[in-house]
Design an enzyme around this catalytic site. Structure first.
Site, mmCIF file in Angstrom:
data_model
loop_
_atom_site.group_PDB
_atom_site.id
_atom_site.type_symbol
_atom_site.label_atom_id
_atom_site.label_comp_id
_atom_site.label_asym_id
_atom_site.label_seq_id
_atom_site.Cartn_x
_atom_site.Cartn_y
_atom_site.Cartn_z
ATOM 1 N N HIS A 170 10.224 -29.693 -12.835
ATOM 2 C CA HIS A 170 10.758 -28.784 -11.813
ATOM 3 C C HIS A 170 9.949 -28.890 -10.518
ATOM 4 O O HIS A 170 10.501 -29.092 -9.432
ATOM 5 C CB HIS A 170 10.720 -27.349 -12.350
ATOM 6 C CG HIS A 170 11.165 -26.314 -11.362
ATOM 7 N ND1 HIS A 170 12.401 -25.727 -11.411
ATOM 8 C CD2 HIS A 170 10.533 -25.755 -10.294
ATOM 9 C CE1 HIS A 170 12.525 -24.860 -10.418
ATOM 10 N NE2 HIS A 170 11.396 -24.851 -9.729
ATOM 11 N N GLU A 171 8.622 -28.771 -10.639
ATOM 12 C CA GLU A 171 7.764 -28.822 -9.457
ATOM 13 C C GLU A 171 7.737 -30.217 -8.836
ATOM 14 O O GLU A 171 7.695 -30.366 -7.616
ATOM 15 C CB GLU A 171 6.341 -28.396 -9.819
ATOM 16 C CG GLU A 171 6.188 -26.915 -10.101
ATOM 17 C CD GLU A 171 6.620 -26.048 -8.925
ATOM 18 O OE1 GLU A 171 6.156 -26.289 -7.797
ATOM 19 O OE2 GLU A 171 7.418 -25.114 -9.139
ATOM 20 N N HIS A 192 10.518 -30.678 -6.447
ATOM 21 C CA HIS A 192 10.198 -30.128 -5.131
ATOM 22 C C HIS A 192 9.330 -31.106 -4.339
ATOM 23 O O HIS A 192 9.581 -31.383 -3.155
ATOM 24 C CB HIS A 192 9.413 -28.809 -5.278
ATOM 25 C CG HIS A 192 10.228 -27.648 -5.727
ATOM 26 N ND1 HIS A 192 11.390 -27.249 -5.088
ATOM 27 C CD2 HIS A 192 10.038 -26.755 -6.742
ATOM 28 C CE1 HIS A 192 11.876 -26.171 -5.691
ATOM 29 N NE2 HIS A 192 11.082 -25.865 -6.701
ATOM 30 N N ASP A 246 12.392 -19.706 -6.152
ATOM 31 C CA ASP A 246 13.384 -20.527 -5.453
ATOM 32 C C ASP A 246 14.605 -19.710 -5.035
ATOM 33 O O ASP A 246 15.110 -19.864 -3.917
ATOM 34 C CB ASP A 246 13.826 -21.691 -6.349
ATOM 35 C CG ASP A 246 12.682 -22.653 -6.646
ATOM 36 O OD1 ASP A 246 11.735 -22.715 -5.835
ATOM 37 O OD2 ASP A 246 12.723 -23.333 -7.682
#
Length: 245
Positions: free
Chosen positions: A34-35, A38, A128
């Site tokens: 997930h990170e 980003h 988010d």
């Protein structure tokens, strides 16, 4: 560079003692993806990442400020995290297909993957979902009002979370959101002034907005007509606002 927070080590040791490490491995794996989503999207827009820290609640990337980017580019960096849900879904299906995880493991992984998605989509800043809502609000109200509104929304989300805490994991997530909310509330004016100072030295190509009061709209090139019929540019408006703080 990935850094492990000291509290995370304690949390992992507790998980090992209570045989919850299996789920924790996949929770952190999906959190890292997930990170990383980003980070890679930010890098595409030439925004650097200082480090990725592993907290007990999961990974958190410290990405350099990108508020000078257009609304669309900011949205893409933010939404990249939740969209990693589908990448993780593909990984889970392949792990099950090649018999690396069992049917139970697949269901557990899907639950964790969904948990990460839903948690991050909560309209609570700085998650988010909260950042996406913030981008939308910033289109119609000035920056200071936008920050007030996101604090109010976050407050009600926190109240709602109190009634759904059922486990240590829920408590950890709640603590993270609560800490972020308190920090945002305490440093409201400080962060706003820092935004104004950076805005003053960073030129952005936005549409022009003519104002009657000293305000700054995030996605507009602001001008103001004062009581003496003078036209003040954005730099002068910012000076005027800072003097009142």
């Amino acid at each position: 560079m990935v850094i492990i927070h000291p509290f995370t080590i304690i949390y992992i040791l507790l998980s090992l003692m209570t045989n919850h490490y299996y789920g924790l491995v996949f929770l952190y794996l999906f959190g890292f993806i997930h990170e990383l989503s980003h980070v890679l999207t930010a890098k595409f827009f030439h925004i650097k990442t200082k480090e990725i820290i592993l907290y007990p609640t999961g990974f958190k990337a410290k990405i350099d400020d990108f508020t000078h980017l257009s609304c669309i580019k900011q949205f893409l960096i933010i939404i990249a995290g939740p969209l990693s849900f589908f990448i993780c879904l593909l990984i889970i299906n392949n792990l099950y297909y090649f018999d690396i995880i069992s049917g139970y493991g697949k269901r557990l992984c899907n639950q964790y993957n969904l948990l990460i998605l839903l948690f991050n989509l909560l309209p609570c800043y700085p998650l988010d979902g909260g950042k996406i809502i913030d981008l939308g609000i910033a289109q119609v109200v000035d920056e200071f009002s936008c920050r007030i509104i996101r604090i109010i929304i976050s407050f009600f989300i926190i109240i709602g979370m109190i009634f759904i805490i059922k486990s240590l994991g829920d408590l950890m997530l709640f603590s993270f959101v609560l800490f972020a909310f308190i920090s945002e509330f305490i440093h409201l004016k400080k962060n706003y002034i820092l935004f104004l100072i950076k805005r003053k030295i960073t030129k952005c190509d936005y549409k022009i907005k003519v104002l009657k009061k000293a305000k700054i709209y995030r996605f507009r090139n602001n001008y103001m007509i004062d009581s003496k019929k003078r036209i003040l540019d954005e730099s002068e408006i910012i000076d005027k606002i800072i003097k009142k703080q």
